[in-house]
Design an enzyme around this catalytic site. Structure first.
Site, PDB file in Angstrom:
ATOM      1  N   GLU A  47       0.841  -1.277   0.145  1.00 13.75           N
ATOM      2  CA  GLU A  47      -0.197  -0.134  -0.018  1.00 13.75           C
ATOM      3  C   GLU A  47       0.800   1.191  -0.029  1.00 13.75           C
ATOM      4  O   GLU A  47       2.031   1.306   0.462  1.00 13.75           O
ATOM      5  CB  GLU A  47      -1.118  -0.042   1.351  1.00 13.75           C
ATOM      6  N   SER A  48       0.160   2.397  -0.527  1.00  8.45           N
ATOM      7  CA  SER A  48       1.066   3.517  -0.338  1.00  8.45           C
ATOM      8  C   SER A  48       0.094   4.590   0.206  1.00  8.45           C
ATOM      9  O   SER A  48      -1.234   4.539  -0.236  1.00  8.45           O
ATOM     10  CB  SER A  48       1.738   4.154  -1.939  1.00  8.45           C
TER      11      SER A  48
END
Length: 302
Positions: A47-48
């Site tokens: 995830e970012s």
């Protein structure tokens, strides 16, 4: 040419190459949703997190989370990594004791603890936990997870649990069984999409020298075959333990959870469960390590 500062932060570890890697973009206010998705795909981390100016007076940042495939409502390790970055690299620890993120699931306050010379831990307070039943055949679930039905621990219920995102809690008898799980990812993805489940979370009460519970987490429905160390799922697990009566609801509990060892990215989470007037308060903490920083070059706006 526009230059955007991006970071790779390993969360729930104090070492590079351990824990769960997250992309963090602390100055994302000028990015479009399409650009955020493309950046998340380019970084290709589980995830970012993208930090934007908040439109709420009670929050310091608006945060959006993307996997390489899609936006998701909440991500624990990217939240912790973002707060660690703000405190350690952007001097927030010198300005205040906490930061508050506005997310798709609500407000998430994060506090940091400082040692004599450096930041030692950041701790997020997740939204109130919930549990729900899911009709699933144990034998079929075991098959999808690459386990024997005898590996499942029938002393504890299989439940959905959430502190913002629904996770399927699967009790397993031993760490060895969890480590040997080989899920049928395509089938698991279809199953979880059908039921609105973010991840499938295996856990065991088999203790180790430095942890109370051991877990693994599979999230093919959102494009992540295995998430190394999951703040959201383990927070939901803590809520499940109390709401299902496996831990006494009127007492304060502190747990240390191990995850990531099976895929050589060991991480550790410190979880506190505190009785509250409106239900248990779940706090998930740990350390992080900023492993990479750099400049992403984007085309100039037309």
């Amino acid at each position: 040419m526009r230059q955007i500062t991006v970071y790779h932060v390993d969360a729930f570890t104090d070492q590079p190459f351990g824990g769960n890697p997250a992309g963090v973009v602390p100055d994302a206010g000028d990015l479009t949703e399409q650009e955020m998705q493309r950046i998340a795909n380019e970084l290709h981390l589980p995830e970012s997190a993208f930090l934007l100016p908040s439109d709420r007076p009670d929050a310091d940042f608006r945060v959006r989370y993307f996997t390489p495939q899609q936006e998701i409502d909440f991500c624990g390790h990217a939240t912790l990594g973002s707060a660690w970055l703000l405190a350690s690299e952007r001097n927030w620890a010198k300005r205040t004791e906490r930061v508050v993120f506005s997310t798709n699931v609500g407000l998430v306050p994060i506090d940091w603890a400082k040692g004599e010379t450096r930041l030692s831990q950041v701790t997020m307070t997740q939204i109130g936990p919930k549990v729900a039943e899911l009709a699933v055949a144990r034998q079929e679930l075991a098959r999808m997870l690459g386990l024997s039905v005898d590996d499942l621990d029938d002393r504890y219920p299989i439940r959905l649990a959430s502190t913002g995102v629904w996770h399927l809690m699967v009790p397993v008898k031993s760490r060895q069984a969890i480590d040997h799980a080989r899920p049928q990812l395509q089938e698991l993805s279809l199953h979880n999409k059908q039921h609105g489940i973010g991840t499938t979370h295996l856990f065991t009460f088999e203790r180790g020298t430095d942890y109370d519970l051991y877990t693994r987490d599979f999230a093919p429905a959102v494009g992540i075959p295995e998430d190394p160390v999951t703040g959201a799922a383990n927070g939901a697990l803590a809520g499940y333990l109390v709401l299902e009566g496996l831990l006494e609801q009127t007492k304060r509990h502190q747990l240390r959870i191990a995850q990531g060892d099976a895929i050589h990215r060991p991480g550790r989470l410190n979880i506190t469960i505190t009785p509250g007037e409106e239900g248990p308060i779940i706090q998930v903490g740990g350390s992080a390590h900023v492993t990479i920083s750099g400049q992403l070059r984007l085309p100039a706006e037309k």
